[in-house]
Write an enzyme that holds these catalytic residues in place. Structure first.
Site, PDB file in Angstrom:
ATOM      1  N   ASN A 133      28.820  51.159  36.288  1.00 18.57           N
ATOM      2  CA  ASN A 133      28.305  50.246  35.268  1.00 18.57           C
ATOM      3  C   ASN A 133      28.002  48.903  35.908  1.00 18.57           C
ATOM      4  OD1 ASN A 133      27.690  48.826  32.975  1.00 18.57           O
ATOM      5  ND2 ASN A 133      29.428  49.584  31.783  1.00 18.57           N
ATOM      6  N   TYR A 140      30.617  40.322  34.598  1.00 17.14           N
ATOM      7  CA  TYR A 140      31.962  39.789  34.797  1.00 17.14           C
ATOM      8  C   TYR A 140      32.047  38.934  36.050  1.00 17.14           C
ATOM      9  CZ  TYR A 140      32.920  43.390  31.345  1.00 17.14           C
ATOM     10  OH  TYR A 140      32.883  44.177  30.232  1.00 17.14           O
TER      11      TYR A 140
END
Lengths: 170, 170
Positions: A133, A140
């Site tokens: 992903n 992040y």
């Protein structure tokens, strides 16, 4: 103009939360692993001692538009404990419906949870991401997170089913 | 012959728990990383809504069987997987060097598994550093699965500085 509001989930949101949980499982190609029910979500999240907390992203249509507000994303988190640092927030799931991505809703959810973490005296915030992903990993990292699996070699391990029953001596 | 017992921790165990936490950190040359105090442990583990639970392993003094020494501990808490519900997360698990090989660790794992099953947890999760081969072997021999290798999960962390930055923007 339509606008998206991030708010604390309430018991009435459980049907929408389950809908989004199933969407996220489909996205991670793991749909057959969703066993939870709406009743369990309600009991576990909105009872006397909740096992999790949730914020939802709600899309409010522009004045005059016929649609009702729609829950288009969620962040599910809980408090954990680090033997070195103490109270920590763990963001278990964050998800935004595909048609609502690209507007920064995911980032806003993470920031709301970051504020909760600070308000509750937590000194860190952990989460897990699947290695394929890349979009999530990039988000992040852009927000300043460190990949501890890559940097320090931390791996998630699990005892389940038969292995756990054997350990228990059953 | 050594005798030992495993029991749930009580508030009075906080000083010895912190001692063992510091011993683990010192073994990893990370003693400075331990910011927790006895007061934190007391407030967070033995108040109204505990953030963690502990098991204590005690060995009976061979010379004086009425007294015991603490030789290990396990710290755990409950987490939530939105697909399957409650899980037990094992945060720390330690037996002092001199008391290894006697089955104390196995007894603690057995008790933890029993607690997990009794609490309707579907599985027990924990984190291990992948180059800690002794730990990896210990757990995989008992049926644990490495989810990071098998499914690609990475652990990410935000520190306090990033939390402050993120919270300031929402």
């Amino acid at each position: 103009m339509a606008s998206v509001r991030i708010r604390e989930a309430h018991e009435g949101d459980c049907a929408d939360i389950l809908r989004l949980i199933r969407d996220l499982a489909d996205y991670e190609k793991l749909s057959d692993q969703v066993k939870i029910s709406e009743e369990a979500l309600r009991a576990d999240g909105f009872g006397e001692n909740p096992f999790y907390h949730c914020v939802v992203a709600e899309n409010h249509p522009a004045p005059g538009e016929p649609q009702v507000p729609l829950v288009v994303g969620f962040g599910l988190y809980y408090f954990i404990y680090s033997t070195w640092k103490g109270r920590t927030v763990y963001l278990e799931d964050v998800y935004v419906m595909p048609e609502y991505r690209g507007q920064g809703i995911g980032s806003r959810i993470i920031k709301v949870v970051a504020k909760v973490a600070l308000d509750k005296g937590c000194s860190q915030f952990r989460l897990a991401v699947l290695d394929w992903n890349k979009r999530a990993m990039d988000l992040y990292k852009a927000l300043g997170a460190q990949d501890l699996t890559e940097l320090e070699g931390w791996h998630f391990f699990r005892f389940e089913g038969e292995a756990m029953r054997e350990l228990a001596g059953k | 012959m050594n005798y030992f017992r495993v029991r749930p921790a009580v508030a009075q165990d906080c000083p010895v728990i912190l001692c063992l936490i510091k011993e683990v950190a010192a073994c990893e040359n990370m003693l400075d990383a331990v910011k927790l105090t006895v007061m934190d442990l007391h407030r967070d583990g033995f108040g109204k809504n505990p953030l963690f639970y502990c098991l204590i392993a005690e060995a009976y003094n061979q010379q004086e069987s009425s007294s015991t020494i603490t030789v290990g501990f396990a710290m755990y808490y409950f987490t939530y997987d939105p697909w399957i519900g409650k899980l037990l997360h094992l945060e720390d698990f330690y037996v002092i060097q001199a008391y290894r090989g006697l089955g104390i660790g196995a007894e603690m794992l057995k008790r933890l598994s029993q607690i997990a099953i009794r609490s309707q947890c579907n599985c027990m999760h924990f984190l291990v550093v992948i180059w800690n081969q002794d730990s990896i072997d210990y757990y995989t021999r008992r049926g644990a699965l490495d989810l990071s290798s098998e499914e690609g999960w990475h652990l990410f962390k935000f520190n306090r500085e990033e939390l402050i930055e993120m919270a300031g923007e929402e």
